[in-house]
Design a protein around this motif. Structure first.
Motif, mmCIF file in Angstrom:
data_model
loop_
_atom_site.group_PDB
_atom_site.id
_atom_site.type_symbol
_atom_site.label_atom_id
_atom_site.label_comp_id
_atom_site.label_asym_id
_atom_site.label_seq_id
_atom_site.Cartn_x
_atom_site.Cartn_y
_atom_site.Cartn_z
ATOM 1 N N SER A 170 45.105 2.022 51.996
ATOM 2 C CA SER A 170 44.940 2.110 50.546
ATOM 3 C C SER A 170 44.322 0.825 50.018
ATOM 4 C CB SER A 170 46.276 2.387 49.850
ATOM 5 O OG SER A 170 47.201 1.361 50.114
ATOM 6 N N LYS A 171 43.567 0.978 48.968
ATOM 7 C CA LYS A 171 42.906 -0.144 48.297
ATOM 8 C C LYS A 171 43.145 0.016 46.801
ATOM 9 C CE LYS A 171 38.505 0.094 47.841
ATOM 10 N NZ LYS A 171 37.078 0.204 48.168
ATOM 11 N N MET A 172 43.664 -1.036 46.187
ATOM 12 C CA MET A 172 43.966 -1.001 44.762
ATOM 13 C C MET A 172 43.236 -2.145 44.058
ATOM 14 S SD MET A 172 47.677 -1.305 42.789
ATOM 15 C CE MET A 172 48.329 0.190 43.504
ATOM 16 N N THR A 213 41.086 -8.678 38.285
ATOM 17 C CA THR A 213 42.279 -9.516 38.151
ATOM 18 C C THR A 213 43.255 -9.305 39.307
ATOM 19 O OG1 THR A 213 43.422 -7.833 36.836
ATOM 20 C CG2 THR A 213 42.107 -9.460 35.645
ATOM 21 N N PHE A 214 43.057 -8.237 40.066
ATOM 22 C CA PHE A 214 43.963 -7.939 41.180
ATOM 23 C C PHE A 214 43.228 -7.034 42.165
ATOM 24 C CE2 PHE A 214 46.882 -5.101 43.341
ATOM 25 C CZ PHE A 214 47.908 -5.936 43.766
ATOM 26 N N ILE A 215 43.376 -7.313 43.442
ATOM 27 C CA ILE A 215 42.826 -6.436 44.470
ATOM 28 C C ILE A 215 43.723 -6.518 45.699
ATOM 29 C CG2 ILE A 215 41.275 -8.185 45.459
ATOM 30 C CD1 ILE A 215 39.227 -5.866 45.873
ATOM 31 N N SER A 216 43.938 -5.395 46.343
ATOM 32 C CA SER A 216 44.799 -5.374 47.528
ATOM 33 C C SER A 216 44.290 -4.352 48.531
ATOM 34 C CB SER A 216 46.244 -5.029 47.135
ATOM 35 O OG SER A 216 46.334 -3.672 46.718
ATOM 36 N N SER A 249 57.712 -9.086 48.339
ATOM 37 C CA SER A 249 58.111 -7.753 48.743
ATOM 38 C C SER A 249 57.876 -6.720 47.646
ATOM 39 C CB SER A 249 59.587 -7.769 49.145
ATOM 40 O OG SER A 249 60.038 -6.479 49.465
ATOM 41 N N PHE A 250 58.140 -7.084 46.378
ATOM 42 C CA PHE A 250 58.039 -6.098 45.307
ATOM 43 C C PHE A 250 56.606 -5.598 45.145
ATOM 44 C CE2 PHE A 250 57.678 -4.967 40.753
ATOM 45 C CZ PHE A 250 58.555 -3.895 40.767
ATOM 46 N N ILE A 251 55.645 -6.516 45.101
ATOM 47 C CA ILE A 251 54.239 -6.124 44.980
ATOM 48 C C ILE A 251 53.811 -5.333 46.205
ATOM 49 C CG2 ILE A 251 51.880 -6.995 44.840
ATOM 50 C CD1 ILE A 251 53.402 -7.217 42.257
ATOM 51 N N SER A 252 54.278 -5.730 47.365
ATOM 52 C CA SER A 252 53.910 -5.023 48.598
ATOM 53 C C SER A 252 54.388 -3.582 48.570
ATOM 54 C CB SER A 252 54.501 -5.749 49.810
ATOM 55 O OG SER A 252 53.984 -7.056 49.907
ATOM 56 N N GLN A 253 55.499 -3.308 47.909
ATOM 57 C CA GLN A 253 56.001 -1.934 47.813
ATOM 58 C C GLN A 253 55.148 -1.091 46.881
ATOM 59 O OE1 GLN A 253 60.611 -1.960 47.535
ATOM 60 N NE2 GLN A 253 59.973 -4.064 47.134
ATOM 61 N N LEU A 254 54.552 -1.726 45.880
ATOM 62 C CA LEU A 254 53.778 -0.979 44.892
ATOM 63 C C LEU A 254 52.392 -0.594 45.383
ATOM 64 C CD1 LEU A 254 54.641 -2.968 41.635
ATOM 65 C CD2 LEU A 254 55.515 -0.744 42.326
ATOM 66 N N VAL A 255 51.806 -1.399 46.278
ATOM 67 C CA VAL A 255 50.408 -1.183 46.643
ATOM 68 C C VAL A 255 50.241 -0.193 47.784
ATOM 69 C CG1 VAL A 255 49.729 -3.457 45.823
ATOM 70 C CG2 VAL A 255 50.399 -3.191 48.216
#
Length: 879
Positions: A170-172, A213-216, A249-255
């Motif tokens: 996935s890419k966000m 502003t954000f990419i993952s 961990s929290f951001i990692s769960q969302l992406v």
């Protein structure tokens, strides 16, 4: 003779020149013929290739299903899921054009001197007219296809599988878009002007720049089990960059994406942003949408009907777009569904979901690629909007091999070594190559997030959202909503608190606060120490102690999680005040998913500031001794059932995402322990609560709360069941909004709080106000309750207690305080109130009127007349 010889020589030379000229011309003719043959051959057998990408000019999102063709020739192609097209042809025209649903048709010139070229298009959106009327001689041929789709849904729907799992990439990306010229003049934008110019260049000649502003990027494994319904995503690797983002961990769960974006269009409703959007291929396809066949094409080896759909009312929660349905199995192969800003959703210009499905060996279809986009509108003309884009690619499907139930206990799990910033790793790991804009975005985010003013804005936004000011990842100070209040008992009340974060310790959690009133000159305080025994089964043990001024019937345990309402009850006239000292030791655990227990031992005292007493020997009547306060020690056992409730971990805190459509049931038993730490009572106390939110077809969404309680013991009124009233101006869903604080008390009761939001069902159909996006709401609150005579007698007059602290002030003057009338409901007459109102006024306000239908002559505990009518307001942000 000499003249003749000279003439012959000259003649010979002339003939020779003529011969040479003829030979040269012959060679030229041969060369010309050769060139003609060569060029003619090339013209006949040459292969021209034109490739390109079709995107939305505003947000850069690829447009699948777009038709691309050469003008004047029967030559063309269709874009794939990623918006890419390829045309191979022996003949060229002067120009190439693109046509797709809801976008303006566009054309560009072709360079005929090259055999391979790239021509990209940025398409401008165009509102599609819904006023056209199509008349068919007989039934619309699209209806037959859609009926067959529903008839075959059972074998094509993924729900027929007992389980499935797959590898996912996935890419966000989160961007700032709609950047106006005036907004560019702001200080924050001037400091990142270089980034804007680079993105304007890469956006294309017709595209608009967006600032990342954000990419993952994330690699994960997704697991699903049908019976019982369970899902789990294990994040294996991720790479996260963002402005104001604290990697963890929290951001990692969302992406990860799949736990939130596993859309199934076979369902009647597609949940998105807390809304239930009517599926175009659900059971209500005919009543909600207009359908027609547009083409037939090959989609990854499947010959499909191309079907376009429009909503019959674009203000409803509906899609517009195109679907491809297999001509053999009648399965949904691809869909591109969009919600425009006309729909009754706040702060949104566009929502778009595109999905490509893949057939499994069992016949059911699973999502192979999903792309969704949320275009958040700018608040004003001089601000900017936001753009959230996510792409998910799935492969290596494994079906009908369910895991054991404990495997699914943690819905989102992040591997210990998940962080992977190495670009070489991602070159081989990602399912699709990054675009030029993706590569540039990752490079520029570091520049943007290091701008000082950006850091300041991010910090302010974080304080507003969380209520706390963080200091690194170790401590936080707050919450700000409790910093101060002004009331009649304390004067100006100030309070400062803190808590530790995961950076301080991943097992221990410390919390504390200190408060002070300028009128009562009393320090209040509280502290708590928790220890996390298990994260997998979420087991926490803790101890806490506090001393504070509370209001009878408005304690935190009665109000629940509505912290804003609790904070507002500390303002103004502070009736029914008492000091409470409380200590508790507790254990919380969730042994299996959906079932949790809370066991606690609590001791507290009741030290009122109003005229209060109860009989200690009620059998003596008015001659009974009395007490004006008490001590209470008890054990609490709570069981809670919330099937399919999903939690995410934010450091040392667990955040619930709710339990959709399934009732949440809780049962609480309390046992009073007389003599333990001075406790005055033995008693039993049982309560039960059921809450559920559910959709009522196209009529909107309802929620209800049913509560019941029973106390077989004799207790003073504050230890019975005080029913939550609301004398504030603010609406409280859990309260009786026309009831005074502590107006009624019961030792047995049952209540119903029912709320219904019609969404845009009514106002969407009124031309004059449909653009306002108002939503009609209605509610009803019913309460049956009573008290046994023994408990009523307990609160009657007795021998008064002379307590110097409560009877006289510091100067020795007598204090006259009103005595509360702890009223009971009539067993056969329920308390009833009904409400109606408008939600979504200016997108944030709710205004609701309430009518009290019973107990119209009943007086409040302080003697005030009842509220037969109340108008309540609230502010809330919702889509």
């Amino acid at each position: 003779m000499a003249k003749a010889i000279i003439f012959d020589i000259e003649k010979a030379q002339l003939l020779n020149k003529l011969f040479n000229i003829i030979m040269i011309q012959h060679k030229l003719i041969k060369l010309l013929i050769f060139c003609i043959v060569v060029f003619t051959h090339q013209a006949i057998f040459a292969q021209y290739t034109i490739t390109g990408r079709i995107t939305d000019a505003k947000n850069g999102d690829p447009l699948p299903f777009a038709s691309v063709g050469l003008k004047g020739l029967n030559v063309g192609a269709q874009t794939n899921f990623d918006g890419v097209y390829t045309i191979k042809t022996k003949f060229l025209s002067d120009s190439i054009y693109v046509s797709t649903v809801n976008y303006k048709k566009k054309s560009k010139a072709i360079n005929k001197t090259v055999t391979a070229q790239t021509i990209d298009f940025q398409m401008q959106a165009e509102a599609k007219s819904l006023d056209e009327v199509v008349v068919y001689s007989g039934e619309n041929p699209a209806f037959k296809i859609l009926r067959r789709l529903r008839e075959n849904a059972e074998k094509n729907d993924r729900k027929r599988l007992t389980a499935f799992e797959y590898d996912s990439y996935s890419k966000m990306e989160l961007d700032v878009d709609n950047i106006s010229d005036k907004f560019k003049e702001k200080k924050i934008m001037k400091q990142i002007q270089g980034a804007i110019e680079k993105f304007e260049k890469i956006a294309g000649e017709d595209g608009k720049a967006v600032i990342p502003t954000f990419i993952s990027e994330t690699l994960s494994k997704f697991y699903f089990r049908e019976t019982p319904n369970r899902k789990k995503e294990v994040v294996l690797k991720n790479n996260i960059k963002g402005v104001g983002v604290k990697e963890g961990s929290f951001i990692s769960q969302l992406v990860g994406g799949n736990i939130f974006a596993n859309y199934n269009f076979y369902d009647n409703f597609v949940p998105f942003l807390g809304k239930d959007i009517i599926s175009p291929v659900g059971n209500n396809w005919k009543g909600t949408y207009a359908w027609y066949i547009s083409d037939t094409t090959d989609v990854d080896g499947h010959i499909c009907y191309g079907m376009e759909f429009d909503p019959k009312n674009d203000k409803d929660l509906v899609f517009v777009g195109k679907a491809y349905i297999d001509t053999t199995s009648y399965a949904l192969v691809q869909i591109d569904a969009t919600i425009g800003k006309q729909a009754n959703i706040n702060f949104i210009d566009k929502i778009k979901i595109s999905q490509e499905l893949e057939k499994t060996e069992e016949g059911a279809w699973l999502p192979a690629k999903t792309r969704f986009l949320i275009d958040i509108a700018e608040i004003s003309k001089n601000s900017a909007g936001m753009l959230l884009k996510m792409y998910i690619s799935n492969k290596n499907f494994v079906i009908n091999q369910p895991r054991d139930l404990p495997f699914y206990d943690i819905p989102v799990e992040v591997a210990e070594d998940s962080k992977e910033p190495d670009p070489n790793f991602w070159l081989n790991a990602r399912h699709e190559s990054l675009s030029a804009q993706d590569i540039l975005a990752a490079k520029l985010i570091d520049t943007v997030r290091n701008v000082p003013i950006v850091k300041t804005y991010v910090e302010i936004a974080e304080i507003i959202a969380s209520g706390y000011k963080r200091f690194g990842n170790k401590f936080a100070v707050g919450p700000y909503i409790n910093l101060f209040a002004v009331n009649s008992e304390e004067g100006l009340r100030t309070r400062f608190g803190f808590k530790t974060l995961a950076g301080f310790d991943k097992k221990w959690i410390l919390k504390g606060w200190l408060g002070f009133g300028t009128k009562d000159l009393v320090f209040k305080y509280g502290g708590e120490m928790d220890y996390i025994l298990s994260r997998r089964h979420w087991t926490v043990a803790g101890i806490k102690h506090s001393y504070d001024l509370e209001r009878i019937g408005l304690t935190p345990e009665l109000i629940g999680d509505n912290k804003i309402f609790y904070a507002f009850t500390r303002w103004g006239r502070f009736t029914g005040a008492y000091y409470r000292r409380e200590s508790e030791i507790f254990l919380k655990t969730e042994p299996t998913k959906g079932i949790s227990f809370n066991i606690a031992f609590t001791t507290r005292n009741f030290d009122p500031l109003f005229n209060f007493q109860f009989r200690t020997q009620p059998e003596l009547g008015p001659k009974s001794p009395s007490l004006d306060g008490y001590d209470d020690s008890f054990i609490t056992v709570e069981a809670r059932y919330a099937k399919n409730e999903t939690f995410l971990m934010d450091g040392n805190e667990r955040i619930s995402l709710g339990a959709k459509r399934i009732p949440v049931i809780s049962i609480v038993y309390q046992h009073g322990m007389k003599g333990v730490l001075g406790s005055n009572f033995n008693y039993q106390r049982i309560t039960a609560k059921i809450y559920q939110s559910f959709r009522v077809g196209s009529f909107g969404r309802s929620d209800y709360t049913v509560q019941a309680g029973y106390i077989p013991s004799e207790l003073p009124a504050p230890l019975l069941f005080p029913h939550l009233g609301n004398q504030t101006l603010f609406y409280n869903r859990a309260a009786f909004n026309t009831m005074h604080f502590f107006e009624f008390v019961s030792d047995k009761f049952v209540s119903l709080n029912y709320n219904h939001n019609f969404e845009g069902l009514l106002f969407n159909r009124i031309p004059a106000i449909r653009q306002l996006k108002w939503r009609l709401i209605a509610s009803a609150n019913v309460l049956f309750g009573s008290q046994r005579q023994d408990n009523l007698d307990l609160m009657k007059e007795a021998i008064p207690v002379i307590n110097p602290r409560r009877t006289f002030d510091k100067d020795g003057n007598p204090i006259i305080r009103p005595r509360y009338n702890f009223s009971a409901l009539e067993p056969n007459i329920p308390y009833v109130e009904v409400g109606y109102g408008i939600d979504n006024i200016f997108k944030i306000f709710r205004l609701q009127a309430f009518h009290r239908l019973t107990y119209l002559d009943h007086k409040a505990p302080n003697g005030d007349l009842p509220q037969s009518f109340a108008l309540k307001a609230s502010v809330h942000f919702s889509f």
